[in-house]
Design an enzyme around this catalytic site. Sequence first.
Site, mmCIF file in Angstrom:
data_model
loop_
_atom_site.group_PDB
_atom_site.id
_atom_site.type_symbol
_atom_site.label_atom_id
_atom_site.label_comp_id
_atom_site.label_asym_id
_atom_site.label_seq_id
_atom_site.Cartn_x
_atom_site.Cartn_y
_atom_site.Cartn_z
ATOM 1 C CB SER A 1 -0.912 0.008 1.232
ATOM 2 O OG SER A 1 -1.495 1.292 1.356
ATOM 3 C CG HIS B 1 -3.868 -1.519 -1.651
ATOM 4 N ND1 HIS B 1 -4.945 -2.320 -1.939
ATOM 5 C CD2 HIS B 1 -4.289 -0.677 -0.668
ATOM 6 C CE1 HIS B 1 -5.970 -1.994 -1.168
ATOM 7 N NE2 HIS B 1 -5.597 -0.992 -0.386
ATOM 8 C CG ASP C 1 -5.286 2.510 0.732
ATOM 9 O OD1 ASP C 1 -6.214 1.686 0.749
ATOM 10 O OD2 ASP C 1 -4.109 2.231 1.009
ATOM 11 C CG MET D 1 -8.796 7.381 2.351
ATOM 12 S SD MET D 1 -7.901 7.600 3.881
ATOM 13 C CE MET D 1 -6.844 6.156 3.844
ATOM 14 C CG HIS E 1 -9.321 0.061 -0.494
ATOM 15 N ND1 HIS E 1 -8.726 -0.057 0.747
ATOM 16 C CD2 HIS E 1 -10.660 -0.003 -0.263
ATOM 17 C CE1 HIS E 1 -9.651 -0.184 1.671
ATOM 18 N NE2 HIS E 1 -10.833 -0.145 1.089
ATOM 19 C CG MET F 1 -11.409 3.152 2.096
ATOM 20 S SD MET F 1 -9.871 3.251 2.999
ATOM 21 C CE MET F 1 -8.746 3.431 1.637
ATOM 22 C CG MET G 1 -11.629 -2.909 5.261
ATOM 23 S SD MET G 1 -10.198 -2.436 4.272
ATOM 24 C CE MET G 1 -9.172 -1.588 5.479
ATOM 25 N N GLY H 1 -9.246 3.960 6.842
ATOM 26 C CA GLY H 1 -9.001 5.401 6.962
ATOM 27 C C GLY H 1 -7.562 5.735 7.324
ATOM 28 N N GLY I 1 -3.362 4.100 8.054
ATOM 29 C CA GLY I 1 -2.393 3.010 8.095
ATOM 30 C C GLY I 1 -1.892 2.833 9.518
ATOM 31 C CG ASP J 1 -6.157 -2.765 3.027
ATOM 32 O OD1 ASP J 1 -5.049 -2.507 3.540
ATOM 33 O OD2 ASP J 1 -6.852 -1.915 2.427
ATOM 34 N N GLY J 2 -4.932 -4.137 6.099
ATOM 35 C CA GLY J 2 -4.925 -3.488 7.403
ATOM 36 C C GLY J 2 -4.305 -4.360 8.474
ATOM 37 N N GLY J 3 -3.196 -3.896 9.043
ATOM 38 C CA GLY J 3 -2.564 -4.619 10.136
ATOM 39 C C GLY J 3 -1.824 -5.874 9.703
ATOM 40 N N GLY K 1 1.034 -1.926 4.249
ATOM 41 C CA GLY K 1 1.572 -0.569 4.178
ATOM 42 C C GLY K 1 2.736 -0.395 5.121
ATOM 43 C CB SER K 2 2.939 0.583 8.690
ATOM 44 O OG SER K 2 1.853 -0.187 9.066
HETATM 45 C C1 DX5 Z 1 -6.420 1.605 5.501
HETATM 46 C C2 DX5 Z 1 -5.964 1.306 4.095
HETATM 47 C C3 DX5 Z 1 -4.815 0.386 4.027
HETATM 48 C C4 DX5 Z 1 -3.577 0.856 4.729
HETATM 49 C C5 DX5 Z 1 -3.012 -0.350 5.417
HETATM 50 O O1 DX5 Z 1 -7.593 2.315 5.472
HETATM 51 O O2 DX5 Z 1 -7.018 0.746 3.347
HETATM 52 O O3 DX5 Z 1 -4.530 -0.002 2.695
HETATM 53 O O4 DX5 Z 1 -2.601 1.393 3.885
HETATM 54 O O5 DX5 Z 1 -1.968 0.057 6.223
HETATM 55 P P1 DX5 Z 1 -1.247 -0.912 7.237
HETATM 56 O O6 DX5 Z 1 -0.661 -2.057 6.448
HETATM 57 O O7 DX5 Z 1 -0.215 -0.035 7.849
HETATM 58 O O8 DX5 Z 1 -2.274 -1.367 8.230
HETATM 59 ZN ZN ZN Z 2 -6.530 -0.186 1.371
#
Ligand code: DX5
Ligand code: ZN
Length: 213
Positions: free
Chosen positions: A5, A30, A32, A34, A63, A65, A134, A139, A141, A172-174, A194-195
Amino acid sequence: MLSPSLLAADFAHLAKDVDMINRSEADWLHIDIMDGVFVPNISYGFPVLKHVARLTQKPLDVHLMIVQPEKFIPEIKALGAHVMNVHYEACPHLHRVLQQIREAGMHPAVTLNPSTPVCMLKDIIQDVYMVLLMGVNPGFGGQKFIEHTVDKVAELKELITVTGSEALIEVDGGVNLDTGARLVAAGADVLVSGSAVFRAEDPTEMIRALKNL
Ligand code: DX5
Ligand code: ZN
Protein backbone atom coordinates in the site's frame (compact mmCIF):
# COMPACT_ATOMS: atom_id res chain seq x y z
CA MET A 1 0.25 -12.49 -3.73
CA LEU A 2 1.34 -9.16 -2.27
CA SER A 3 -0.07 -5.68 -2.89
CA PRO A 4 2.04 -3.05 -1.05
CA SER A 5 0.00 0.00 0.00
CA LEU A 6 1.41 3.32 -1.17
CA LEU A 7 -0.34 5.04 1.76
CA ALA A 8 2.70 4.31 3.96
CA ALA A 9 5.20 5.61 1.38
CA ASP A 10 7.20 8.83 1.64
CA PHE A 11 4.85 11.32 -0.06
CA ALA A 12 7.72 13.76 -0.60
CA HIS A 13 9.48 11.10 -2.70
CA LEU A 14 6.69 9.03 -4.23
CA ALA A 15 8.68 8.30 -7.41
CA LYS A 16 11.45 6.70 -5.33
CA ASP A 17 9.02 4.40 -3.51
CA VAL A 18 7.13 3.47 -6.69
CA ASP A 19 10.48 2.59 -8.23
CA MET A 20 11.34 0.38 -5.23
CA ILE A 21 8.01 -1.45 -5.71
CA ASN A 22 8.66 -1.77 -9.48
CA ARG A 23 11.96 -3.51 -8.73
CA SER A 24 10.45 -5.75 -6.02
CA GLU A 25 8.53 -9.02 -6.23
CA ALA A 26 5.23 -7.21 -5.46
CA ASP A 27 2.32 -8.43 -7.57
CA TRP A 28 0.20 -5.27 -7.51
CA LEU A 29 0.34 -1.72 -6.17
CA HIS A 30 -2.46 -0.91 -3.68
CA ILE A 31 -3.86 2.63 -3.93
CA ASP A 32 -6.09 3.99 -1.14
CA ILE A 33 -8.50 6.77 -2.11
CA MET A 34 -10.41 8.50 0.73
CA ASP A 35 -13.03 11.25 0.79
CA GLY A 36 -13.26 12.44 4.40
CA VAL A 37 -16.92 11.30 4.40
CA PHE A 38 -16.97 7.51 4.17
CA VAL A 39 -13.79 7.49 6.27
CA PRO A 40 -12.48 10.24 8.57
CA ASN A 41 -9.39 10.99 6.48
CA ILE A 42 -8.31 12.13 2.99
CA SER A 43 -5.35 10.55 1.18
CA TYR A 44 -4.55 11.54 -2.40
CA GLY A 45 -6.63 12.30 -5.46
CA PHE A 46 -6.40 11.97 -9.24
CA PRO A 47 -3.89 14.81 -9.91
CA VAL A 48 -1.34 12.89 -7.81
CA LEU A 49 -2.41 9.39 -8.84
CA LYS A 50 -2.03 10.05 -12.56
CA HIS A 51 1.70 10.46 -11.94
CA VAL A 52 1.82 7.30 -9.81
CA ALA A 53 0.02 5.44 -12.61
CA ARG A 54 2.57 6.74 -15.12
CA LEU A 55 5.50 5.54 -13.00
CA THR A 56 4.27 2.14 -11.86
CA GLN A 57 4.95 -1.10 -13.70
CA LYS A 58 2.67 -3.08 -11.38
CA PRO A 59 -1.08 -3.55 -11.94
CA LEU A 60 -3.06 -1.07 -9.81
CA ASP A 61 -5.29 -2.43 -7.05
CA VAL A 62 -7.43 0.62 -6.28
CA HIS A 63 -9.34 0.72 -2.96
CA LEU A 64 -12.03 3.39 -2.86
CA MET A 65 -13.02 4.47 0.64
CA ILE A 66 -15.56 6.95 -0.66
CA VAL A 67 -19.32 7.33 -0.94
CA GLN A 68 -20.83 6.83 -4.41
CA PRO A 69 -17.68 5.24 -5.88
CA GLU A 70 -19.52 4.62 -9.16
CA LYS A 71 -19.16 8.34 -9.95
CA PHE A 72 -15.43 7.83 -10.44
CA ILE A 73 -15.39 4.72 -12.64
CA PRO A 74 -14.08 6.73 -15.66
CA GLU A 75 -11.27 8.32 -13.60
CA ILE A 76 -10.21 4.95 -12.14
CA LYS A 77 -10.30 3.42 -15.61
CA ALA A 78 -8.16 6.31 -16.90
CA LEU A 79 -5.50 5.37 -14.33
CA GLY A 80 -5.35 1.96 -16.03
CA ALA A 81 -6.54 0.16 -12.88
CA HIS A 82 -6.53 -3.65 -12.84
CA VAL A 83 -8.92 -3.97 -9.87
CA MET A 84 -11.48 -1.46 -8.57
CA ASN A 85 -12.48 -2.18 -4.94
CA VAL A 86 -15.69 -0.57 -3.66
CA HIS A 87 -17.06 -0.85 -0.14
CA TYR A 88 -20.18 -2.92 0.48
CA GLU A 89 -21.24 -0.23 2.98
CA ALA A 90 -20.98 2.54 0.35
CA CYS A 91 -23.07 0.85 -2.36
CA PRO A 92 -26.83 0.35 -1.88
CA HIS A 93 -26.92 -0.93 -5.48
CA LEU A 94 -23.80 -3.05 -5.34
CA HIS A 95 -24.77 -5.43 -8.14
CA ARG A 96 -25.17 -2.54 -10.56
CA VAL A 97 -21.88 -0.92 -9.52
CA LEU A 98 -19.95 -4.18 -9.99
CA GLN A 99 -21.50 -4.55 -13.44
CA GLN A 100 -20.50 -0.99 -14.36
CA ILE A 101 -16.92 -1.66 -13.26
CA ARG A 102 -16.77 -4.81 -15.38
CA GLU A 103 -18.30 -3.02 -18.38
CA ALA A 104 -15.57 -0.39 -18.03
CA GLY A 105 -12.99 -3.17 -18.45
CA MET A 106 -11.77 -3.54 -14.86
CA HIS A 107 -12.00 -6.37 -12.34
CA PRO A 108 -14.72 -5.60 -9.73
CA ALA A 109 -13.98 -6.24 -6.06
CA VAL A 110 -16.10 -5.67 -2.95
CA THR A 111 -14.63 -4.61 0.39
CA LEU A 112 -16.11 -5.37 3.83
CA ASN A 113 -15.55 -3.25 6.93
CA PRO A 114 -14.69 -5.20 10.10
CA SER A 115 -18.30 -4.93 11.33
CA THR A 116 -19.90 -6.27 8.14
CA PRO A 117 -20.45 -10.06 8.22
CA VAL A 118 -19.28 -12.32 5.40
CA CYS A 119 -22.83 -13.71 4.99
CA MET A 120 -23.87 -10.38 3.39
CA LEU A 121 -21.95 -11.52 0.28
CA LYS A 122 -24.08 -14.63 -0.32
CA ASP A 123 -26.02 -13.15 -3.26
CA ILE A 124 -23.09 -11.35 -4.87
CA ILE A 125 -20.16 -13.77 -4.48
CA GLN A 126 -20.56 -15.10 -8.05
CA ASP A 127 -20.20 -11.59 -9.48
CA VAL A 128 -16.93 -10.50 -7.91
CA TYR A 129 -13.34 -10.98 -8.98
CA MET A 130 -12.19 -10.48 -5.41
CA VAL A 131 -13.40 -9.79 -1.87
CA LEU A 132 -11.28 -7.46 0.26
CA LEU A 133 -11.67 -7.99 4.01
CA MET A 134 -10.54 -5.08 6.17
CA GLY A 135 -8.31 -6.09 9.08
CA VAL A 136 -8.74 -2.61 10.60
CA ASN A 137 -11.34 0.15 10.38
CA PRO A 138 -10.49 1.90 7.09
CA GLY A 139 -9.00 5.40 6.96
CA PHE A 140 -5.52 5.10 8.44
CA GLY A 141 -2.39 3.01 8.10
CA GLY A 142 -0.47 1.56 11.02
CA GLN A 143 -3.45 0.37 13.09
CA LYS A 144 -3.65 -2.79 15.19
CA PHE A 145 -4.97 -5.87 13.42
CA ILE A 146 -8.46 -7.04 14.45
CA GLU A 147 -8.00 -10.76 15.21
CA HIS A 148 -11.53 -11.76 14.17
CA THR A 149 -10.47 -11.10 10.55
CA VAL A 150 -8.71 -14.50 10.48
CA ASP A 151 -12.05 -16.24 11.22
CA LYS A 152 -13.72 -14.12 8.53
CA VAL A 153 -11.16 -15.30 5.96
CA ALA A 154 -11.96 -18.93 6.80
CA GLU A 155 -15.70 -18.22 6.62
CA LEU A 156 -15.31 -16.47 3.25
CA LYS A 157 -13.21 -19.35 1.91
CA GLU A 158 -16.03 -21.70 2.88
CA LEU A 159 -18.64 -19.51 1.11
CA ILE A 160 -16.45 -19.41 -2.03
CA THR A 161 -15.99 -23.21 -2.00
CA VAL A 162 -19.66 -23.98 -1.38
CA THR A 163 -20.89 -21.63 -4.12
CA GLY A 164 -18.21 -22.57 -6.66
CA SER A 165 -17.19 -18.91 -6.94
CA GLU A 166 -13.68 -18.10 -8.15
CA ALA A 167 -13.33 -14.94 -6.07
CA LEU A 168 -9.91 -14.14 -4.64
CA ILE A 169 -9.60 -13.22 -0.95
CA GLU A 170 -7.58 -10.10 -0.13
CA VAL A 171 -6.91 -8.69 3.35
CA ASP A 172 -5.96 -5.08 4.11
CA GLY A 173 -4.92 -3.49 7.40
CA GLY A 174 -2.56 -4.62 10.14
CA VAL A 175 -0.85 -7.18 7.90
CA ASN A 176 2.68 -8.13 8.95
CA LEU A 177 4.68 -11.38 8.96
CA ASP A 178 2.78 -12.72 11.96
CA THR A 179 -0.80 -11.82 11.00
CA GLY A 180 -0.03 -12.46 7.31
CA ALA A 181 1.05 -16.05 7.99
CA ARG A 182 -2.20 -16.76 9.83
CA LEU A 183 -4.30 -15.09 7.13
CA VAL A 184 -2.66 -17.15 4.38
CA ALA A 185 -3.18 -20.33 6.43
CA ALA A 186 -6.89 -19.41 6.71
CA GLY A 187 -7.18 -18.99 2.92
CA ALA A 188 -6.14 -15.44 1.98
CA ASP A 189 -4.82 -15.11 -1.61
CA VAL A 190 -3.63 -11.48 -1.59
CA LEU A 191 -2.14 -9.50 1.30
CA VAL A 192 -2.05 -5.69 1.38
CA SER A 193 0.67 -4.19 3.52
CA GLY A 194 1.57 -0.57 4.18
CA SER A 195 3.51 0.11 7.36
CA ALA A 196 5.05 -3.37 7.66
CA VAL A 197 6.67 -2.83 4.25
CA PHE A 198 7.66 0.84 4.46
CA ARG A 199 8.82 0.76 8.09
CA ALA A 200 10.98 -2.31 7.47
CA GLU A 201 14.74 -1.86 7.39
CA ASP A 202 14.72 -3.42 3.92
CA PRO A 203 11.29 -2.88 2.28
CA THR A 204 12.18 -4.94 -0.81
CA GLU A 205 13.08 -7.91 1.38
CA MET A 206 9.89 -7.48 3.44
CA ILE A 207 7.84 -7.55 0.22
CA ARG A 208 9.57 -10.81 -0.71
CA ALA A 209 8.98 -12.31 2.74
CA LEU A 210 5.28 -11.34 2.85
CA LYS A 211 4.70 -12.61 -0.69
CA ASN A 212 6.22 -15.97 0.13
CA LEU A 213 4.26 -16.62 3.36
C1 DX5 B 1 -6.42 1.60 5.50
C2 DX5 B 1 -5.96 1.31 4.10
C3 DX5 B 1 -4.82 0.39 4.03
C4 DX5 B 1 -3.58 0.86 4.73
C5 DX5 B 1 -3.01 -0.35 5.42
O1 DX5 B 1 -7.59 2.32 5.47
O2 DX5 B 1 -7.02 0.75 3.35
O3 DX5 B 1 -4.53 0.00 2.69
O4 DX5 B 1 -2.60 1.39 3.88
O5 DX5 B 1 -1.97 0.06 6.22
P1 DX5 B 1 -1.25 -0.91 7.24
O6 DX5 B 1 -0.66 -2.06 6.45
O7 DX5 B 1 -0.22 -0.04 7.85
O8 DX5 B 1 -2.27 -1.37 8.23
ZN1 ZN C 1 -6.53 -0.19 1.37
